[in-house]
Write an enzyme that holds these catalytic residues in place. Sequence first.
Site, short mmCIF file in Angstrom:
data_model
loop_
_atom_site.label_atom_id
_atom_site.label_comp_id
_atom_site.label_asym_id
_atom_site.label_seq_id
_atom_site.Cartn_x
_atom_site.Cartn_y
_atom_site.Cartn_z
N GLY A 98 7.61 -65.09 39.53
CA GLY A 98 8.86 -65.73 39.16
C GLY A 98 8.76 -66.99 38.32
O GLY A 98 9.78 -67.47 37.80
N PRO A 117 2.53 -63.07 39.91
CA PRO A 117 3.12 -63.44 38.62
C PRO A 117 3.03 -62.31 37.60
O PRO A 117 2.04 -61.57 37.56
CB PRO A 117 2.25 -64.63 38.17
CG PRO A 117 0.94 -64.40 38.84
CD PRO A 117 1.22 -63.70 40.13
N GLY A 118 4.04 -62.19 36.80
CA GLY A 118 4.00 -61.25 35.68
C GLY A 118 4.15 -62.03 34.39
O GLY A 118 3.20 -62.29 33.66
N ARG A 119 5.37 -62.52 34.18
CA ARG A 119 5.73 -63.22 32.95
C ARG A 119 4.77 -64.36 32.60
O ARG A 119 4.31 -64.48 31.47
CB ARG A 119 7.14 -63.77 33.10
CG ARG A 119 7.70 -64.41 31.86
CD ARG A 119 9.02 -65.12 32.16
NE ARG A 119 9.89 -64.37 33.01
CZ ARG A 119 10.83 -63.52 32.60
NH1 ARG A 119 11.01 -63.32 31.31
NH2 ARG A 119 11.59 -62.87 33.46
N ARG A 152 15.10 -57.65 25.86
CA ARG A 152 15.47 -58.86 26.60
C ARG A 152 16.65 -59.63 25.98
O ARG A 152 17.54 -60.05 26.71
CB ARG A 152 14.26 -59.80 26.77
CG ARG A 152 13.06 -59.14 27.47
CD ARG A 152 12.04 -60.15 27.95
NE ARG A 152 12.60 -60.98 28.98
CZ ARG A 152 13.04 -62.20 28.79
NH1 ARG A 152 12.91 -62.78 27.61
NH2 ARG A 152 13.57 -62.88 29.76
N TYR A 157 19.67 -59.88 28.61
CA TYR A 157 19.82 -61.15 29.34
C TYR A 157 20.18 -62.32 28.42
O TYR A 157 19.99 -63.47 28.81
CB TYR A 157 18.52 -61.52 30.08
CG TYR A 157 17.78 -60.37 30.70
CD1 TYR A 157 18.29 -59.72 31.82
CD2 TYR A 157 16.56 -59.94 30.18
CE1 TYR A 157 17.60 -58.66 32.39
CE2 TYR A 157 15.87 -58.88 30.75
CZ TYR A 157 16.40 -58.24 31.85
OH TYR A 157 15.72 -57.20 32.41
N CYS A 192 22.27 -48.50 16.65
CA CYS A 192 23.71 -48.35 16.38
C CYS A 192 24.58 -49.00 17.46
O CYS A 192 25.40 -48.35 18.07
CB CYS A 192 23.98 -46.86 16.28
SG CYS A 192 25.62 -46.47 15.77
N GLU A 193 24.34 -50.27 17.71
CA GLU A 193 25.17 -51.01 18.66
C GLU A 193 25.27 -52.45 18.19
O GLU A 193 24.26 -53.03 17.78
CB GLU A 193 24.55 -51.01 20.07
CG GLU A 193 24.47 -49.63 20.67
CD GLU A 193 24.31 -49.62 22.18
OE1 GLU A 193 24.68 -50.62 22.84
OE2 GLU A 193 23.80 -48.61 22.68
N TYR A 213 7.82 -57.79 29.82
CA TYR A 213 9.07 -57.03 29.78
C TYR A 213 9.48 -56.74 28.33
O TYR A 213 10.65 -56.73 28.00
CB TYR A 213 10.18 -57.76 30.55
CG TYR A 213 9.73 -58.19 31.93
CD1 TYR A 213 9.56 -57.26 32.93
CD2 TYR A 213 9.44 -59.53 32.20
CE1 TYR A 213 9.11 -57.64 34.20
CE2 TYR A 213 9.00 -59.92 33.46
CZ TYR A 213 8.84 -58.98 34.45
OH TYR A 213 8.38 -59.35 35.68
N1 LLP Z 1 7.09 -59.43 42.30
C1 LLP Z 1 8.21 -58.72 42.44
C2 LLP Z 1 8.50 -58.08 43.73
C3 LLP Z 1 9.11 -58.60 41.36
O1 LLP Z 1 10.22 -57.90 41.51
C4 LLP Z 1 8.80 -59.21 40.12
C5 LLP Z 1 9.70 -59.10 38.98
C6 LLP Z 1 7.60 -59.93 40.02
C7 LLP Z 1 6.77 -60.02 41.13
C8 LLP Z 1 7.16 -60.63 38.76
O2 LLP Z 1 8.04 -61.63 38.37
P1 LLP Z 1 7.68 -62.59 37.14
O3 LLP Z 1 6.50 -63.46 37.51
O4 LLP Z 1 7.37 -61.73 35.97
O5 LLP Z 1 8.90 -63.39 36.94
N2 LLP Z 1 13.03 -57.69 32.98
C9 LLP Z 1 13.33 -59.05 33.35
C10 LLP Z 1 12.52 -59.53 34.51
C11 LLP Z 1 12.62 -58.64 35.74
C12 LLP Z 1 11.76 -59.12 36.86
C13 LLP Z 1 11.66 -58.10 37.94
N3 LLP Z 1 10.80 -58.44 39.01
C14 LLP Z 1 13.14 -59.94 32.12
O6 LLP Z 1 12.78 -59.43 31.06
O7 LLP Z 1 13.37 -61.14 32.17
#
Ligand code: LLP
Length: 427
Positions: free
Chosen positions: A240, A282-284, A319, A323, A350-351, A379
């Site tokens: 997050g 973490p992802g992002r 994105r 969002y 086409c949007e 993402y």
């Molecule tokens: N763990 C769980 C259970 C999650 O649902 C998520 C993200 C993460 C970890 C990783 O979160 P991060 O560190 O990446 O914030 N598509 C959206 C974001 C959706 C996030 C979904 N869950 C965007 O492009 O902003």
Amino acid sequence: MFGTKDHLRAQGGHLLIEGVDVVDLAEKFGTPLYVTSEERLRENARAYREAFPEAWIYFAVKANGNLALLRVLAEEGLGADVFSAGELSLVRMAGIPMEKVLFNGNSKSTGELEMAVEAGVRVSADSLDELLALSEVAREMDEEVEVAFRVNPDVSAETHPKIATGLKTSKFGIPWREIVEVYRTAMSLEGIKPIGLHCHIGSQILDTSPFIEAASKMMDLAEEIVEIGGEIEMMDFGGGLGIAYSPGTEAPAPADLAAGILPVFRDRCREMGISPRMILEPGRSIIADTTLFLTRVNVVKRAHVNFVGVDAGFNLLARPMLYDAYHHAIVANKADRKPKERYTVVGPICESGDVLARDRDLPEVERGDLVAMLDAGAYGFSMASVYNGQPRCPEVLVAGGRGELIRRGEDRSVFLAGQVVPPRLLK
Ligand code: LLP
């Protein structure tokens, strides 16, 4: 010019990523194109490992499922948060050890539960109903599965409503007041070994205080579980952490998150006399800023605003459309020129919502120019579609001064894949 992004710079008028000219990459691999810096990816992974030396860092595969990038993260010692059977098979192929995988999800099928048990990964149970189903699956397979419980901590974090997940109204997790009872049930279920708690309060969060609030609620719950004789071997605080998408904004680093939540975790563990493994997902914040998305200008149209039509839109970078997300745009072949006019960068879909960047001051843009959208690694490709007859583009990894293909672009055969026309319609 690029803030903390020292893998990006301008030279001779061109944008360079890890020292490689993106104009050359576009020439060689075509556009649209996703381009990732391997060095930056490794640095980001290391920043987490250094900030949280005793924790296991699980990369959230939904952010980016490219196999080569997952290999890099496996080399850096990361585990994975997977949300589906498909993501589990990807991380298996990438060589991420199964002991460092958590199978998440709020609506897992029986097939997915079976796959998780067969693979020997830990499962995060999102409801009592799922827990009971998992127990049945494990019993039938004569296995025991380690289970963590997804807590809905009822914590509000400032972010886009579509990506806040810790609110009590969110579909994720077990309401925190019910966790201890569910844990107690789990302790008596066959095939289930309850081992800890898991939460994730949302994404693109730029303030560490909601993480601290959630961590402290989680530790309260851990204490109640210890009191009823439950074991706590892992505490997963989710992902997050946000990043600074727009110039001039700031985002906390993993070290800032550590300064916030490690004391809560350590002190409370000491008080309770337990020593669970801390996990983060973490992802992002690991992958977003490693990658740029390159598009070619097809057309410049002077209408009520100056539209720059590029060769990809929300089909490949959803994105901004989903969002209202900001991604910084750079004219990559004029990277040293001063802004001259205000433009809105749009895709070919086409949007009317197919806008990548609205009202940006850019150097004069002409047909054939290259527009780079920054921070597209999270993402980005993972949410791409083939909507409107647009095949998905290639991905390239830059390392050691050159770009290597890490995903081939699709051709039009993708639209035929799997399609069946019944013979009666072929007359
Ligand atoms: N763990 C769980 C259970 C999650 O649902 C998520 C993200 C993460 C970890 C990783 O979160 P991060 O560190 O990446 O914030 N598509 C959206 C974001 C959706 C996030 C979904 N869950 C965007 O492009 O902003």
